[in-house]
Design an enzyme around this catalytic site. Structure first.
Site, mmCIF file in Angstrom:
data_model
loop_
_atom_site.group_PDB
_atom_site.id
_atom_site.type_symbol
_atom_site.label_atom_id
_atom_site.label_comp_id
_atom_site.label_asym_id
_atom_site.label_seq_id
_atom_site.Cartn_x
_atom_site.Cartn_y
_atom_site.Cartn_z
ATOM 1 N N CYS A 133 -6.744 5.237 3.498
ATOM 2 C CA CYS A 133 -7.166 5.833 4.770
ATOM 3 C C CYS A 133 -6.394 5.206 5.923
ATOM 4 C CB CYS A 133 -8.667 5.645 4.977
ATOM 5 S SG CYS A 133 -9.283 6.303 6.544
ATOM 6 N N CYS A 136 -8.542 4.445 9.070
ATOM 7 C CA CYS A 136 -9.477 3.338 8.848
ATOM 8 C C CYS A 136 -8.775 1.985 8.938
ATOM 9 C CB CYS A 136 -10.123 3.452 7.470
ATOM 10 S SG CYS A 136 -10.998 4.992 7.130
ATOM 11 N N ASP A 137 -7.650 1.856 8.238
ATOM 12 C CA ASP A 137 -7.018 0.546 8.064
ATOM 13 C C ASP A 137 -5.684 0.370 8.773
ATOM 14 O OD1 ASP A 137 -9.139 -0.223 6.412
ATOM 15 O OD2 ASP A 137 -8.200 0.678 4.658
#
Length: 311
Positions: A133, A136-137
């Protein structure tokens, strides 16, 4: 036989949000989870973009908070694997590994699993530089060397997003052309921060035990392998929606549950939320929103159902 108003299958952020809102509205709620509360949230090392948290919070800690809230409002959590889900007249029957549940409405929150490459180092460095992701990261790897694996819409979209965080993004694809939308392909091709490497596969992810340090790539045309340094590897080779409990008529061509904006499927009383449904953006915040909507709409459905019973 365990009876409740609403049965929720899956305990990720979407399922926990639904449990919280439904139980707070006075409905009897049972949430069934086969492993541990939190779903894929449990595997996220640090979350820094969830509203309300100034400092990053671990996926585990966030999952515990969701669980605590849901239970405080009266939701019950059972640990089992649901093996069958059927509807008999106006009642849903769910059979699990150790119990049978009966409910007026069901909210499916079983999520989707990221397809893995199955290469050496992938599991070892998951959460330590290996991610599925970008949004997300990605922020954890600002100005770092980032490798993106894949050729579809998600890979291209996330490569573009990551290129805003780093000038050193490389995207590899096993074929000689991307399979994503033409407009995304053009954006990637024009992006000076993205290096495109076609006809390549990833064969190994290397690290120092704590973090990713590089990879081994396979040049399919030259039939040779070589090493390159990278700090992060983002893998986008597809998702596997966990929709085995649903009839195929309720799924789209990719296997996701089809819903409307009320999270309703084509089967009255059955709702699908989070990553298990066809949606344009998969994030914790949108999953929580799905859960709240499904809880509200399923409660309305039960009101209408009970009203019909007394006519």
């Amino acid at each position: 036989m365990v009876d409740q108003d609403i049965l929720i299958i899956g305990s990720g952020v979407a399922g926990m949000s639904a449990a919280q809102y439904a139980s707070r509205a006075g409905r009897s709620v049972t949430l069934i989870e086969e492993l541990a509360p939190g779903g894929q949230t449990m595997f996220i090392d640090m979350i820094e973009n969830y509203p309300g948290f100034e400092e990053p919070i671990s996926g585990y800690d966030l999952a515990v908070k969701f669980q605590t809230q849901a239970e405080r409002f009266g939701a019950k959590i059972a640990y089992a694997s649901v093996t069958e889900l059927v509807k008999e007249k106006d009642t849903f029957i769910a059979k699990s590994s150790d119990e049978t549940y009966r409910a007026k409405a069901v909210i499916l929150a079983t999520g989707a699993k990221h397809r893995h490459l199955g290469v050496e180092g992938e599991e070892e460095y998951a959460g330590k530089g290996v991610s599925y992701c970008g949004t997300c990261d990605g922020p954890f790897f600002r100005n770092k060397k980032i490798l993106v694996v894949g050729g579809g819409d998600t890979a291209l979209t996330d490569a573009i997003f990551l290129s805003k965080l780093s000038e050193h993004v490389t995207i590899i694809h096993r074929k000689d052309r991307f399979r994503g939308q033409d407009n995304l392909v053009r954006q990637v091709e024009r992006n000076k921060n993205i290096e495109i490497v076609m006809n390549h596969t990833l064969t190994k992810i290397e690290g120092d035990g704590n973090k990713v340090t590089g990879v081994i790539l396979h040049d399919l045309k030259e039939s040779k392998e070589y090493h390159r340094d990278f700090d992060a590897v983002f893998i986008f080779v597809g998702m596997l929606p966990q929709t085995g409990l649903l009839d195929k008529t309720l799924l789209d061509h990719d296997g996701y549950a089809m819903t409307n904006q009320r999270m309703e499927t084509r089967l009255p009383g059955l709702y699908a939320i989070g990553d298990v449904r066809d949606t344009v953006f998969r994030q914790l915040i949108t999953a929580a929103s799905d859960g709240a909507i499904a809880a509200h709409c399923s409660s309305e459905y039960i009101d209408e159902l009970e009203g019909m019973e007394y006519v």
